[in-house]
Design a protein around this motif. Structure first.
Motif, PDB file in Angstrom:
ATOM      1  N   CYS A  86       0.885  -1.062   0.009  1.00 19.14           N
ATOM      2  CA  CYS A  86      -0.114  -0.050  -0.155  1.00 19.14           C
ATOM      3  C   CYS A  86       0.812   1.320   0.092  1.00 19.14           C
ATOM      4  CB  CYS A  86      -0.819   0.000   1.260  1.00 19.14           C
ATOM      5  SG  CYS A  86      -2.078  -1.386   1.237  1.00 19.14           S
ATOM      6  N   ASP A  87       2.190   0.956   0.001  1.00 18.27           N
ATOM      7  CA  ASP A  87       3.111   2.346   0.102  1.00 18.27           C
ATOM      8  C   ASP A  87       3.003   2.796  -1.557  1.00 18.27           C
ATOM      9  OD1 ASP A  87       4.906   4.195   0.216  1.00 18.27           O
ATOM     10  OD2 ASP A  87       6.397   2.962   1.005  1.00 18.27           O
ATOM     11  N   VAL A  88       2.020   3.225  -2.169  1.00 16.34           N
ATOM     12  CA  VAL A  88       2.007   3.379  -3.463  1.00 16.34           C
ATOM     13  C   VAL A  88       2.763   4.424  -4.088  1.00 16.34           C
ATOM     14  CG1 VAL A  88      -0.451   2.445  -3.366  1.00 16.34           C
ATOM     15  CG2 VAL A  88      -0.158   5.016  -3.454  1.00 16.34           C
ATOM     16  N   GLU A  89       3.371   5.378  -3.270  1.00 20.59           N
ATOM     17  CA  GLU A  89       4.257   6.535  -3.855  1.00 20.59           C
ATOM     18  C   GLU A  89       5.620   5.857  -4.098  1.00 20.59           C
ATOM     19  OE1 GLU A  89       4.005  10.393  -2.344  1.00 20.59           O
ATOM     20  OE2 GLU A  89       2.180   9.743  -1.099  1.00 20.59           O
ATOM     21  N   GLU A  90       5.865   4.845  -3.268  1.00 19.21           N
ATOM     22  CA  GLU A  90       7.284   4.121  -3.426  1.00 19.21           C
ATOM     23  C   GLU A  90       6.845   2.621  -3.281  1.00 19.21           C
ATOM     24  OE1 GLU A  90      11.204   5.920  -2.041  1.00 19.21           O
ATOM     25  OE2 GLU A  90       9.593   7.330  -1.498  1.00 19.21           O
ATOM     26  N   PRO A  91       6.344   1.883  -3.927  1.00 19.08           N
ATOM     27  CA  PRO A  91       6.145   0.525  -3.629  1.00 19.08           C
ATOM     28  C   PRO A  91       7.484  -0.382  -3.794  1.00 19.08           C
ATOM     29  CG  PRO A  91       5.149   1.097  -5.719  1.00 19.08           C
ATOM     30  CD  PRO A  91       5.655   2.405  -5.323  1.00 19.08           C
ATOM     31  N   ASN A  92       7.904  -1.070  -2.842  1.00 19.97           N
ATOM     32  CA  ASN A  92       9.204  -1.812  -3.471  1.00 19.97           C
ATOM     33  C   ASN A  92       9.034  -3.271  -2.967  1.00 19.97           C
ATOM     34  OD1 ASN A  92       9.231  -1.073  -0.810  1.00 19.97           O
ATOM     35  ND2 ASN A  92      10.991   0.343  -0.966  1.00 19.97           N
ATOM     36  N   CYS A  93       7.995  -3.651  -2.326  1.00 20.24           N
ATOM     37  CA  CYS A  93       7.876  -5.230  -1.969  1.00 20.24           C
ATOM     38  C   CYS A  93       8.142  -6.074  -3.399  1.00 20.24           C
ATOM     39  CB  CYS A  93       6.595  -5.636  -1.614  1.00 20.24           C
ATOM     40  SG  CYS A  93       5.945  -4.877   0.049  1.00 20.24           S
ATOM     41  N   HIS A  94       7.851  -5.562  -4.647  1.00 18.08           N
ATOM     42  CA  HIS A  94       8.063  -6.258  -5.817  1.00 18.08           C
ATOM     43  C   HIS A  94       9.301  -6.659  -6.052  1.00 18.08           C
ATOM     44  CE1 HIS A  94       7.925  -2.274  -7.350  1.00 18.08           C
ATOM     45  NE2 HIS A  94       8.706  -2.692  -8.136  1.00 18.08           N
ATOM     46  N   LEU A  95      10.307  -5.682  -5.402  1.00 16.78           N
ATOM     47  CA  LEU A  95      11.706  -5.770  -5.891  1.00 16.78           C
ATOM     48  C   LEU A  95      12.292  -7.107  -5.523  1.00 16.78           C
ATOM     49  CD1 LEU A  95      13.050  -2.144  -5.077  1.00 16.78           C
ATOM     50  CD2 LEU A  95      12.336  -3.131  -7.277  1.00 16.78           C
ATOM     51  N   PHE A  96      11.517  -7.673  -4.459  1.00 15.16           N
ATOM     52  CA  PHE A  96      12.077  -8.918  -3.927  1.00 15.16           C
ATOM     53  C   PHE A  96      11.316 -10.113  -4.304  1.00 15.16           C
ATOM     54  CE2 PHE A  96      13.016  -5.458  -0.989  1.00 15.16           C
ATOM     55  CZ  PHE A  96      14.463  -5.699  -0.640  1.00 15.16           C
ATOM     56  N   VAL A  97      10.393  -9.880  -5.206  1.00 14.95           N
ATOM     57  CA  VAL A  97       9.520 -10.954  -5.780  1.00 14.95           C
ATOM     58  C   VAL A  97      10.163 -11.203  -7.337  1.00 14.95           C
ATOM     59  CG1 VAL A  97       7.396 -11.645  -6.244  1.00 14.95           C
ATOM     60  CG2 VAL A  97       7.800 -10.915  -4.248  1.00 14.95           C
ATOM     61  N   ALA A  98      10.752 -12.310  -7.722  1.00 10.88           N
ATOM     62  CA  ALA A  98      11.002 -12.398  -8.954  1.00 10.88           C
ATOM     63  C   ALA A  98       9.973 -12.461 -10.151  1.00 10.88           C
ATOM     64  CB  ALA A  98      11.858 -13.675  -9.171  1.00 10.88           C
ATOM     65  N   GLY A  99      10.319 -12.009 -11.332  1.00 12.58           N
ATOM     66  CA  GLY A  99       9.294 -12.070 -12.487  1.00 12.58           C
ATOM     67  C   GLY A  99       8.444 -11.048 -12.757  1.00 12.58           C
ATOM     68  N   GLU A 100       7.742 -10.748 -13.874  1.00 14.86           N
ATOM     69  CA  GLU A 100       6.999 -10.077 -14.274  1.00 14.86           C
ATOM     70  C   GLU A 100       5.520 -10.010 -13.502  1.00 14.86           C
ATOM     71  OE1 GLU A 100       7.495  -7.143 -16.238  1.00 14.86           O
ATOM     72  OE2 GLU A 100       9.520  -7.659 -15.617  1.00 14.86           O
ATOM     73  N   PRO A 101       4.587  -9.037 -13.164  1.00  9.85           N
ATOM     74  CA  PRO A 101       3.362  -9.350 -12.794  1.00  9.85           C
ATOM     75  C   PRO A 101       2.579 -10.030 -13.856  1.00  9.85           C
ATOM     76  CG  PRO A 101       3.738  -7.190 -13.543  1.00  9.85           C
ATOM     77  CD  PRO A 101       5.010  -7.717 -13.709  1.00  9.85           C
ATOM     78  N   TRP A 102       1.726 -11.131 -13.481  1.00  8.58           N
ATOM     79  CA  TRP A 102       0.764 -11.948 -14.106  1.00  8.58           C
ATOM     80  C   TRP A 102      -0.404 -11.093 -14.643  1.00  8.58           C
ATOM     81  CZ3 TRP A 102      -3.934 -13.245 -12.121  1.00  8.58           C
ATOM     82  CH2 TRP A 102      -4.171 -13.355 -10.659  1.00  8.58           C
ATOM     83  N   ARG A 103      -0.677  -9.933 -13.876  1.00 14.35           N
ATOM     84  CA  ARG A 103      -2.058  -9.265 -14.163  1.00 14.35           C
ATOM     85  C   ARG A 103      -1.494  -7.924 -13.589  1.00 14.35           C
ATOM     86  NH1 ARG A 103      -7.438 -10.128 -10.590  1.00 14.35           N
ATOM     87  NH2 ARG A 103      -8.863  -8.981 -12.197  1.00 14.35           N
ATOM     88  N   GLN A 104      -2.206  -7.154 -14.558  1.00 17.57           N
ATOM     89  CA  GLN A 104      -2.042  -5.616 -14.195  1.00 17.57           C
ATOM     90  C   GLN A 104      -3.409  -4.892 -14.523  1.00 17.57           C
ATOM     91  OE1 GLN A 104       1.152  -3.191 -15.488  1.00 17.57           O
ATOM     92  NE2 GLN A 104       2.263  -4.879 -16.214  1.00 17.57           N
ATOM     93  N   LEU A 105      -3.940  -4.317 -13.610  1.00 20.86           N
ATOM     94  CA  LEU A 105      -5.104  -3.278 -13.793  1.00 20.86           C
ATOM     95  C   LEU A 105      -4.845  -1.728 -13.568  1.00 20.86           C
ATOM     96  CD1 LEU A 105      -7.588  -5.457 -11.274  1.00 20.86           C
ATOM     97  CD2 LEU A 105      -7.369  -5.299 -13.968  1.00 20.86           C
ATOM     98  N   PRO A 106      -5.533  -1.033 -14.715  1.00 19.39           N
ATOM     99  CA  PRO A 106      -5.432   0.358 -14.452  1.00 19.39           C
ATOM    100  C   PRO A 106      -6.300   0.837 -13.515  1.00 19.39           C
ATOM    101  CG  PRO A 106      -6.675  -0.271 -16.188  1.00 19.39           C
ATOM    102  CD  PRO A 106      -6.143  -1.348 -15.800  1.00 19.39           C
ATOM    103  N   VAL A 107      -5.695   1.851 -12.569  1.00 21.29           N
ATOM    104  CA  VAL A 107      -6.555   2.181 -11.713  1.00 21.29           C
ATOM    105  C   VAL A 107      -6.885   3.976 -12.087  1.00 21.29           C
ATOM    106  CG1 VAL A 107      -6.532   3.292  -9.245  1.00 21.29           C
ATOM    107  CG2 VAL A 107      -5.521   1.216  -9.717  1.00 21.29           C
ATOM    108  N   GLU A 108      -8.127   4.139 -12.071  1.00 24.62           N
ATOM    109  CA  GLU A 108      -8.789   5.420 -12.444  1.00 24.62           C
ATOM    110  C   GLU A 108      -9.641   6.090 -11.522  1.00 24.62           C
ATOM    111  OE1 GLU A 108     -10.917   4.239 -16.022  1.00 24.62           O
ATOM    112  OE2 GLU A 108      -9.185   4.375 -17.254  1.00 24.62           O
ATOM    113  N   VAL A 109      -9.574   7.461 -11.545  1.00 21.61           N
ATOM    114  CA  VAL A 109     -10.667   8.268 -10.761  1.00 21.61           C
ATOM    115  C   VAL A 109     -11.377   9.243 -11.634  1.00 21.61           C
ATOM    116  CG1 VAL A 109      -9.302   8.443  -8.686  1.00 21.61           C
ATOM    117  CG2 VAL A 109      -8.966   9.942 -10.440  1.00 21.61           C
ATOM    118  N   THR A 110     -12.563   9.753 -11.290  1.00 20.87           N
ATOM    119  CA  THR A 110     -13.244  10.610 -12.110  1.00 20.87           C
ATOM    120  C   THR A 110     -13.146  11.944 -11.924  1.00 20.87           C
ATOM    121  OG1 THR A 110     -15.010   8.875 -11.602  1.00 20.87           O
ATOM    122  CG2 THR A 110     -15.762  11.069 -12.694  1.00 20.87           C
TER     123      THR A 110
END
Ligand code: SF4
Ligand code: SF4
Lengths: 284, 120
Positions: A34-58
């Motif tokens: 949830c540290d969305v300004e500087e997310p870095n958990c993924h740096l310790f997880v190998a590989g590309e994301p298997w899914r990506q979703l855009p986040v939009e506001v109105t």
């Protein structure tokens, strides 16, 4: 059970602990970065994301149709996201809080709501856990809506660990809200203590139970212990200051890779200590 | 033509304010008569955010056709540009020097913001 890992300031080892907890638990869990300004958990997880979703506001869009320059939209906006120039209105989407006030205020229906991308969610398979990271687009200041959409992906069952943004601002509160327990990570220094106090105050205001993990515990640890005792805060764990841990991090290894002996402590923390605290406080 | 200068005080003798959105005052200098009118920037100074946008709207409403300042952020720049107000950046110390450079044609029109938001 939902557990947030937070700290009054950055750099205390919050992410490292979140990852180690997620890895230590048997039976799998979901880790939310949830540290969305500087997310870095993924740096310790190998590989590309298997899914990506855009986040939009109105956000509002100016349609140029029938504006009489009355300025009601600008006055309705509490966030200075609009500027009127004669019979024209400029929108600054990066300032907009998507409240819809301006659209309602316009007597001529000149403004309409359109989607505006602020970031994305990334899904990855970690070692024994699922990682979902919120990633905010650069130049954006709207972390709370992104965190809200990230939290919509919390599975109905099972253990969820959330790596909260540092500090005690809206985005931290948005993350920890509705969790069962908050683990506060701190360092045994006067600065660490100061920020810990702020975080504890914030959590008590929203009535969330919490406990403390002291990271890099050295001679200064009494400082934090004394405060915790005074404030009636459980100290869940002390992770000693060790050179090999620091060196392990700098090589990009996780905490458990460097200190396998901590695995058992983390399991006890999640399976025994936290449930016991919740039970004692009559929250379970 | 009227030109708005960001100023720390209320006359051309005083130091220029290098910031746009958080400038203390705008001095509206009339190129035809040389007269100077003071436009306080209080509202923008007190704004928690969007000071540049507010200040730019003020300047546009004042009828100024050009702005002379030290730095300009992206949001203010967008408002000024959309309104057709030219932006000139200068390191001049006071209003007199800035106007002298302006009249001598030595100030270059900025084609983009030169600082990040929050700064100016
Ligand atoms: S939706 Fe709300 S925050 Fe966004 S521009 Fe309109 S009034 Fe301002
Ligand atoms: S409220 Fe509607 S009509 Fe009035 S200035 Fe805004 S867009 Fe134009």
């Amino acid at each position: 059970m939902k557990i947030a890992v937070a700290s009054g300031k950055g750099g205390t080892g919050k992410t490292t602990l979140s990852l180690a907890l997620a890895e230590a638990i048997t039976g799998g869990c979901t880790l939310l970065d949830c540290d969305v300004e500087e997310p870095n958990c993924h740096l310790f997880v190998a590989g590309e994301p298997w899914r990506q979703l855009p986040v939009e506001v109105t956000v509002p869009e100016f349609t140029n149709d029938g504006c009489d320059g009355c300025g009601r939209c600008v006055r309705a906006c509490r966030f200075q996201a609009l500027a009127r120039l004669g019979k024209r209105v400029l929108v600054f989407p990066e300032m907009c809080h998507s409240c819809g006030g301006c659209v309602l205020a316009c007597p001529h229906k000149v403004l309409r709501e359109v989607p505006f991308g602020i970031g994305k969610l990334e899904f990855r398979h970690g070692r024994g856990f699922e990682l979902i990271s919120g990633v905010m687009d650069v130049g954006h200041a709207m972390a709370p809506p992104l965190i809200r959409q990230l939290k919509e992906h919390i599975p109905p069952e099972g253990l969820v660990i959330m790596d909260a943004p540092p500090g005690t601002a809206c985005s931290m509160v948005m993350t920890v809200r509705n969790n069962d327990f908050v683990i506060l990570v701190t360092e045994p220094t006067p600065f660490g203590l100061h920020d810990l106090k702020l975080a504890v105050e914030t959590l008590r205001e929203i009535d969330l139970p919490c406990g403390v993990v002291i990271n890099r515990a050295d001679d200064g640890v009494a400082l934090i212990r004394d405060y915790c005792q005074e404030a009636g805060l459980p100290v869940l764990l002390e992770i000693p200051y060790r050179r090999d841990i620091a060196e392990g991090y700098s090589r990009g290894g996780g905490l458990l890779a460097v200190c396998p002996d901590l695995r058992e402590s983390f399991r006890t923390l999640l399976n025994t200590q936290i449930p016991a605290i919740l039970q004692a406080e009559g929250r379970l | 033509m009227k030109v708005a200068l960001t100023s720390r005080g209320d006359s051309l003798d005083v130091l220029l304010d290098s910031r746009f959105g958080r400038a203390a005052n705008f001095l509206l200098w009339d190129a035809a008569t040389g007269a100077v009118e003071v436009l306080a920037n209080t509202q923008s100074l007190n704004a928690a955010q969007g000071a540049g946008i507010q200040a730019a709207m003020h300047v546009v409403e004042s009828g100024a056709e050009a702005v002379i300042t030290g730095h300009c952020g992206p949001k203010a720049f967008r408002v000024l540009k959309e309104a057709g107000v030219k932006v000139y950046l200068t390191k001049a110390l006071d209003g007199h020097e800035a106007i002298r450079l302006f009249q001598a044609g030595e100030l270059k029109e900025a084609d983009a913001a030169d600082v990040e938001g929050h700064w100016a």
